[in-house]
Design a protein around this motif. Structure first.
Motif, short mmCIF file in Angstrom:
data_model
loop_
_atom_site.label_atom_id
_atom_site.label_comp_id
_atom_site.label_asym_id
_atom_site.label_seq_id
_atom_site.Cartn_x
_atom_site.Cartn_y
_atom_site.Cartn_z
N PRO A 159 0.83 -1.21 0.00
CA PRO A 159 0.00 0.00 0.00
C PRO A 159 0.87 1.26 0.00
CG PRO A 159 -0.84 -1.58 1.60
CD PRO A 159 0.48 -2.11 1.12
N ASN A 160 0.49 2.23 -0.79
CA ASN A 160 1.23 3.49 -0.89
C ASN A 160 0.62 4.49 0.09
OD1 ASN A 160 2.29 6.05 -1.71
ND2 ASN A 160 2.86 5.14 -3.66
N TYR A 161 1.19 4.55 1.29
CA TYR A 161 0.61 5.37 2.35
C TYR A 161 0.69 6.86 2.03
CZ TYR A 161 0.89 0.95 4.84
OH TYR A 161 0.74 -0.36 5.21
N LEU A 162 1.74 7.28 1.34
CA LEU A 162 1.85 8.69 0.98
C LEU A 162 0.72 9.09 0.03
CD1 LEU A 162 3.26 11.41 0.97
CD2 LEU A 162 4.78 10.56 -0.85
N LEU A 163 0.44 8.24 -0.94
CA LEU A 163 -0.66 8.53 -1.86
C LEU A 163 -2.00 8.58 -1.12
CD1 LEU A 163 -0.03 6.49 -5.15
CD2 LEU A 163 -0.03 8.98 -4.85
N LEU A 164 -2.21 7.67 -0.19
CA LEU A 164 -3.46 7.66 0.57
C LEU A 164 -3.63 8.97 1.34
CD1 LEU A 164 -3.47 4.00 1.94
CD2 LEU A 164 -4.64 4.89 -0.07
N ALA A 170 -2.02 7.05 -10.54
CA ALA A 170 -0.95 7.48 -9.65
C ALA A 170 -0.05 6.32 -9.25
CB ALA A 170 -1.54 8.12 -8.39
N VAL A 171 -0.60 5.11 -9.21
CA VAL A 171 0.18 3.92 -8.84
C VAL A 171 0.86 3.31 -10.06
CG1 VAL A 171 0.08 1.58 -7.90
CG2 VAL A 171 -1.26 3.42 -6.84
#
Length: 314
Positions: free
Chosen positions: A64-69, A180-181
């Protein structure tokens, strides 16, 4: 009854909290313009972003991309506020004719059009900062969202389907989150986008039930007016499309048991709404609409758990 924590200027559909009650009284109209006292809107805007981000993580076998979240959370709050401010600027004369909305900051005169425009610009700059933090393709996809966002406030004047344009705008995060991912678009993102569009039409039709009488007087249109006595069946059909398209998104991305459990729970919530919708009054319609703020995060929770599992035990 207006919430006492926001004072005399509180709106009938606001959901105030102690956070906003502590702000100076002069700030309250801007809280209302940005709908910060009504968090359901930014929750509905955020859910497709988060679900798409985790869905793309599963597809790409990434953690999981926490920065994107986090960025999407900031962007959703800012852009929902900017969109709501823009909508209020365009609709301020119509809002003055509708009982539920005549107390809003612009029709009530508590904020000038110039002040609202400057406030909208400030929120857009926050959203632009978030957008520019993404990859180039995601930036392009995000900028394209301005088309349905700009068109939406005018739709109720010309078509009985303004909820469809809202669906195009509010669901755009499904495309941005995936882009974005992955740096591109693929079938799971498109299926998720279609799912969110159908979901938005459904829940915003429920929301529009509150304004049927006033909309007739003001001469504006909505799907709630269009469907009339068949509104429950219509919302049920849109929710069915929501689940079918979401399942196609999950299957095409290779989602496993946790994501499917999340989708099943999400479907159960939508069924509960349909069961309650028959004969619903304005208060129940608002309650059902607000419940969708939670519903979107049910699906996200399943995908987030799947994303964690898929990455760490693959």
């Amino acid at each position: 009854m207006a919430s006492p924590s926001l004072g005399a200027g509180a709106l009938p559909d606001s959901k105030a909290s102690s956070i906003w009650a502590r702000l100076p009284a002069d700030w309250q109209p801007y809280v209302q313009l940005a709908r910060l006292d009504r968090p359901t809107g930014w929750q509905l805007l955020l859910a497709p972003c988060l679900s798409a981000t985790c869905l793309a993580g599963i597809y790409q076998l990434q953690a999981p991309n926490y920065l994107l979240l986090l960025l999407f959370f900031i962007g959703a709050v800012a852009m929902r506020g900017a969109g709501s401010t823009f909508n209020d600027l365009i609709d301020r004369n119509i809002d003055a004719q509708v009982e539920r909305t005549r107390g809003r900051p612009l029709p009530s005169g508590r904020v000038s059009p110039r002040g609202a425009a400057l406030f909208m610009l400030a929120q857009c700059l926050i959203g632009l900062f978030v957008l520019l933090s993404l990859n180039r393709f995601a930036i392009i996809v995000g900028l394209c969202a301005l088309i349905p966002v700009a068109a939406y406030p005018f739709m109720k004047r010309f078509t009985s389907w303004p909820q469809a344009m809202l669906g195009l705008a509010f669901s755009w995060g499904a495309l941005v989150g995936w882009a974005a991912v992955t740096g591109g678009l693929a079938a799971p993102a498109l299926w998720l986008y279609l799912s969110c569009i159908a979901w938005t039409i459904g829940y915003d039709t429920i929301y529009a039930i509150q304004d049927i009488k006033d909309d007739v007087k003001a001469g504006v249109k909505s799907t709630a007016l269009l469907f009339g006595d068949n509104v429950v069946l219509a919302v049920a059909l849109f929710y069915l499309v929501t689940i079918v398209c979401a399942e196609l998104a999950l299957l095409s991305a290779g989602v496993g048991i946790f994501g499917q459990i999340g989708l099943l729970a999400f479907a159960g919530h939508l069924v509960w709404q349909i069961r309650k919708l028959g004969g619903a009054d304005e208060a129940m319609a608002l309650r059902l609409f607000r419940s969708n703020g939670v519903a979107g995060f049910i699906l996200f929770a399943g995908l987030f758990a799947e994303n964690l599992l898929f990455y760490f035990v693959r």
